[in-house]
Scaffold this motif. Structure first.
Motif, PDB file in Angstrom:
ATOM      1  N   SER A 159       0.695  -0.909  -0.138  1.00 11.94           N
ATOM      2  CA  SER A 159      -0.028   0.305  -0.167  1.00 11.94           C
ATOM      3  C   SER A 159       0.793   0.952  -0.408  1.00 11.94           C
ATOM      4  CB  SER A 159      -0.681  -0.048   0.567  1.00 11.94           C
ATOM      5  OG  SER A 159      -0.796   0.064   2.697  1.00 11.94           O
ATOM      6  N   TYR A 160       1.892   1.339   0.868  1.00 14.59           N
ATOM      7  CA  TYR A 160       2.742   2.641   0.434  1.00 14.59           C
ATOM      8  C   TYR A 160       3.397   2.809  -0.457  1.00 14.59           C
ATOM      9  CZ  TYR A 160       7.191   5.037   1.531  1.00 14.59           C
ATOM     10  OH  TYR A 160       8.136   6.040   1.543  1.00 14.59           O
ATOM     11  N   LEU A 161       4.012   1.909  -1.391  1.00 18.58           N
ATOM     12  CA  LEU A 161       3.952   1.787  -3.123  1.00 18.58           C
ATOM     13  C   LEU A 161       3.215   1.918  -3.652  1.00 18.58           C
ATOM     14  CD1 LEU A 161       6.551  -1.714  -2.950  1.00 18.58           C
ATOM     15  CD2 LEU A 161       6.798   0.830  -2.719  1.00 18.58           C
ATOM     16  N   GLY A 164       1.933   6.235  -2.836  1.00 17.07           N
ATOM     17  CA  GLY A 164       3.110   7.448  -3.169  1.00 17.07           C
ATOM     18  C   GLY A 164       3.039   6.686  -4.596  1.00 17.07           C
ATOM     19  N   TYR A 165       2.597   5.999  -5.206  1.00 18.52           N
ATOM     20  CA  TYR A 165       2.821   5.747  -6.542  1.00 18.52           C
ATOM     21  C   TYR A 165       3.098   7.036  -7.721  1.00 18.52           C
ATOM     22  CZ  TYR A 165       2.511   4.561 -11.573  1.00 18.52           C
ATOM     23  OH  TYR A 165       2.652   4.648 -13.328  1.00 18.52           O
ATOM     24  N   VAL A 173       3.304  11.641  -1.391  1.00 20.27           N
ATOM     25  CA  VAL A 173       4.616  11.221  -0.380  1.00 20.27           C
ATOM     26  C   VAL A 173       4.160  11.709   0.758  1.00 20.27           C
ATOM     27  CG1 VAL A 173       6.766  11.836   0.494  1.00 20.27           C
ATOM     28  CG2 VAL A 173       6.688  11.172  -2.256  1.00 20.27           C
ATOM     29  N   LEU A 174       4.394  11.935   0.940  1.00 20.43           N
ATOM     30  CA  LEU A 174       3.336  12.316   2.697  1.00 20.43           C
ATOM     31  C   LEU A 174       1.649  11.439   2.900  1.00 20.43           C
ATOM     32  CD1 LEU A 174       3.638  15.877   2.321  1.00 20.43           C
ATOM     33  CD2 LEU A 174       4.898  14.569   3.897  1.00 20.43           C
ATOM     34  N   ALA A 175       1.200  11.593   2.207  1.00 19.70           N
ATOM     35  CA  ALA A 175      -0.064  10.359   2.311  1.00 19.70           C
ATOM     36  C   ALA A 175       0.824   8.452   2.004  1.00 19.70           C
ATOM     37  CB  ALA A 175      -0.549  10.320   0.821  1.00 19.70           C
ATOM     38  N   ALA A 176       1.997   8.519   1.844  1.00 17.95           N
ATOM     39  CA  ALA A 176       2.311   7.035   1.469  1.00 17.95           C
ATOM     40  C   ALA A 176       3.072   7.287   2.965  1.00 17.95           C
ATOM     41  CB  ALA A 176       3.036   6.901   0.212  1.00 17.95           C
ATOM     42  N   LYS A 177       3.568   8.028   3.580  1.00 16.39           N
ATOM     43  CA  LYS A 177       3.901   7.902   4.789  1.00 16.39           C
ATOM     44  C   LYS A 177       3.016   7.549   6.093  1.00 16.39           C
ATOM     45  CE  LYS A 177       7.198  11.645   4.515  1.00 16.39           C
ATOM     46  NZ  LYS A 177       8.472  12.788   4.508  1.00 16.39           N
ATOM     47  N   LYS A 178       2.622   8.715   5.895  1.00 15.19           N
ATOM     48  CA  LYS A 178       1.243   8.781   6.692  1.00 15.19           C
ATOM     49  C   LYS A 178       0.511   7.208   7.061  1.00 15.19           C
ATOM     50  CE  LYS A 178      -2.576  11.490   8.254  1.00 15.19           C
ATOM     51  NZ  LYS A 178      -3.332  12.787   7.385  1.00 15.19           N
ATOM     52  N   ALA A 258      -5.139   8.838   1.518  1.00 10.68           N
ATOM     53  CA  ALA A 258      -4.398   7.526   0.499  1.00 10.68           C
ATOM     54  C   ALA A 258      -4.808   7.779  -0.675  1.00 10.68           C
ATOM     55  CB  ALA A 258      -4.704   6.400   1.563  1.00 10.68           C
ATOM     56  N   MET A 259      -6.014   9.137  -0.565  1.00  5.66           N
ATOM     57  CA  MET A 259      -6.949   8.828  -2.433  1.00  5.66           C
ATOM     58  C   MET A 259      -5.737   9.497  -2.987  1.00  5.66           C
ATOM     59  SD  MET A 259     -10.067   7.519  -2.079  1.00  5.66           S
ATOM     60  CE  MET A 259      -8.682   6.628  -0.190  1.00  5.66           C
ATOM     61  N   GLU A 260      -4.357   9.929  -2.826  1.00  6.08           N
ATOM     62  CA  GLU A 260      -3.605  10.166  -3.203  1.00  6.08           C
ATOM     63  C   GLU A 260      -2.710   8.978  -4.271  1.00  6.08           C
ATOM     64  OE1 GLU A 260      -2.455  13.520  -3.647  1.00  6.08           O
ATOM     65  OE2 GLU A 260      -3.249  14.564  -2.202  1.00  6.08           O
ATOM     66  N   GLY A 261      -2.840   7.989  -4.153  1.00  6.22           N
ATOM     67  CA  GLY A 261      -2.259   7.027  -5.308  1.00  6.22           C
ATOM     68  C   GLY A 261      -3.137   7.231  -6.108  1.00  6.22           C
TER      69      GLY A 261
END
Length: 639
Positions: A159-161, A164-165, A173-178, A258-261
């Protein structure tokens, strides 16, 4: 019957990940997408065949569905009593997930061929999708606690990958780290619970841990802490891990960001598979949750689920990003599933909540994936997530319009769509066992219908915002998954789920209480009617109501400032008052001590390096001087 072939179900996506991942520079669009999709199709066919065979051929023995080890091998050996196995466990809930995970993943793969067209890293994206599918299948097929924890963490990495696609965007990037950090904190609780159970139970095996004889034996052996069994505390810690993965309050803050993906990622991770991992975990250990301390841990599950459902539905009223509305809707619906587990009994019809939770998990997978993929088609057409940039799209996107309407009716609990049947069972279970929880669930049913049709009317009716380029329907690779999922959203509710999935494995016949079902339909229709009045056409009614609610509307719009509270606690309290002093101690004491030793060593080296000058006459002088010194010492000692 030889079931060892089932190991291919998780291994095929792993192979596709390695194949596409290591060769991503060689494969070009769209070939890599079709390779990944065909690989997922094969996986799905094997999974569907396995689930069908389990439910209708070999799964039931003497009227009870069995836990079957289709494949099992020892991975790490510690002792004769403690070892880590890897395998495939088939039972009703894992068989259900063998339908949900591959089907949704297959639809997302096919959809992504069109949606990700001309995106950089096209092949890499499909490799990440395969990795996620492998991780999720390994999780739902796990035979023991340690295996599920390993794949639990792999799901987090995947999910991180995917979140943060778009790594060139700081927000992604911030959403993936969060997402990664928040779920890691929750997973620490999961790990503590695993270690506590393994210490007392001496096993990680699910079949053993959920055996009633073993539970009764274990309950008489473990100690108590603060009035509850140690195992109850362990289960609460395990639920913390499940609450983090399923975005339950207060560990929900990662889900909206997480909707940033890419939107297909939202459909795969946050609508159908990853976020239901917590529900699956509680269901997997349900006998332990139910029997220890009269289900105290299960009561926590029920109330956390109920509050999360209400909390998320309230926030969804005021959001304008269509993916964030759907994200809070997901949180609310997962709360429904947790609520159902929390009010469930164990035997026969008493286990209605358990069945209803997984029934809703199944139907939710279909209609929520449909909603997210429909949202992706809309975003693909108007190049915006904001509802203010949309309107009148029914004229331009007829297929997306009809399928989105079907999904909205389904989640609103309108018969005969699938969501009606599963949500009614949840409310019936709550009505029988916990009236306050039932009232919350009943109110949330109306709220769900309102915010979903607010979304529907704002997108497809409202006003035409004079698009710069006329929107158009998505390509067939995107509309075919919409049609398949729409079909499932309509008809999956007619599956006799209670005869296939139950807490005790025996199955039972459920029936609809039409008085209670009618009440839930009425509250849903009231929500739809209010949304029609407010949002069918452009008017200032919604604005006037927003002003009327004043600060409450503002708090709701800002998600009750939970993110800001976390930020204050972490930055102002933890970082400054706890991490700061530790960092000072690390820099000045630990590093200072090491630096002092190093500097003194250098200083001493500087002082004595002349002894190694490389000049023969110096060495001769030192040798002769030393020899004379030793002669003088010996002479003095002898005299």
């Amino acid at each position: 019957m030889n079931l060892s072939y089932t190991v291919l179900i998780p291994l095929l996506p792993l192979f596709m990940f390695l194949f596409l991942g290591f060769g991503f520079k060689r494969f070009k669009e769209p070939y890599s997408g079709w390779i990944g999709t065909i690989g997922m199709l094969i996986t799905a066919l094997i999974s569907f065949y396995t689930a069908f065979q389990y439910f209708f051929n070999y799964g039931k023995v003497d009227g009870v569905y069995q836990k079957i080890y289709a494949f099992n091998t020892e991975w790490i050996h510690f002792s004769d009593t403690l070892h880590i196995d890897m395998g495939v466990l088939l039972d009703p809930i894992s068989a259900v997930m063998l339908i949900v995970v591959p089907l949704i993943s297959l639809m997302v793969h096919l959809y992504s061929i069109g949606y990700m067209h001309q995106e950089p890293g096209f092949t890499k994206f499909f490799a990440f999708l395969s990795l996620f599918t492998f991780s999720m299948l390994g999780l739902v097929l796990a035979t023991n606690l340690f295996q599920i924890y390993i794949f639990w963490e792999l799901v987090g990495v995947s999910s991180y990958l995917l979140i943060g696609y778009y790594f060139e965007k700081p927000s992604a990037v911030l959403a993936a780290k969060k997402a990664f950090i928040v779920t890691r904190f929750a997973d620490f609780g999961f790990l503590v619970g695993i270690l506590m159970i393994s210490y007392y139970a001496k096993t990680w095996d699910f079949a053993t841990l959920t055996s009633l004889d073993f539970i009764h034996q274990l309950s008489s052996q473990v100690g108590m802490f603060m009035g509850f069994s140690i195992i109850t505390w362990a289960l609460i810690f395990i639920f913390v891990g499940g609450a983090g993965k399923s975005a339950m309050f207060p560990l929900h803050i990662w889900l909206p960001d997480a909707m940033e993906g890419p939107t297909p990622v939202s459909a795969l991770i946050h609508a159908a598979t990853m976020v239901v991992a917590g529900v699956f975990l509680v269901g997997r250990l349900f006998p332990m949750f139910f029997f220890f301390d009269d289900g105290f841990a299960l009561q926590i599950v029920a109330w956390v689920g109920a509050f999360s459902a209400l909390f998320a539905a309230t926030i969804a009223f005021t959001q304008y990003d269509i993916k964030r509305v759907l994200a809070f809707s997901t949180m609310s619906q997962i709360g429904y599933m947790m609520l159902a587990l929390g009010v469930s009994g164990y035997e026969g019809h008493e286990g209605l909540g358990f069945m209803a939770s997984f029934f809703h998990l199944f139907t939710h997978a279909m209609f929520k994936a449909l909603l997210f993929l429909g949202a992706g088609a809309i975003i693909h057409a108007v190049h915006s997530n904001d509802m203010n940039d949309m309107g009148g799209l029914r004229k331009y996107m007829p297929v997306t319009h009809i399928t989105f309407l079907i999904a909205a009716l389904t989640i609103s609990g309108v018969p005969p769509f699938a969501g009606f049947w599963s949500k009614d069972e949840i409310l019936a279970a709550a009505f029988e066992h916990n009236m306050p929880v039932y009232i919350i669930g009943f109110v949330v049913a109306g709220m769900t219908a309102f915010y979903m049709f607010r979304l529907y009317f704002r997108i497809f009716w409202w006003r035409d915002p004079d698009y710069h380029h006329a929107p158009h329907e998505a390509p067939k690779t995107m509309t075919i998954p919409l049609l398949v999922l729409a079909f499932m959203a309509v008809f999956s509710g007619f599956i006799p789920f209670s005869e296939l999935v139950s807490a005790d494995g025996k199955g039972f016949h459920s029936h609809i209480d039409w008085v209670m079902a009618g009440a839930s339909v009425v509250i849903g229709l009231i929500g739809i009617l209010l949304a029609y009045v407010f949002y069918k056409r452009e008017n200032d009614l919604s604005t006037r109501f927003a002003y009327a609610f004043g600060k409450f509307y503002k708090w709701t719009f800002h998600k009750f400032y939970i993110d800001e509270l976390y930020f204050f606690v972490t930055k102002k309290i933890i970082f400054q008052n706890i991490s700061g002093p530790f960092a000072w101690f690390d820099r000045h004491v630990v590093d200072g001590t090491m630096n002092l030793i190093g500097n003194k060593t250098v200083w001493i080296g500087e002082k004595i390096k002349g002894l190694q000058s490389g000049k023969i006459q110096d060495y001769a002088m030192f040798f002769i001087s030393g020899a004379l010194f030793l002669i003088m010492v010996f002479w003095l000692l002898l005299n």
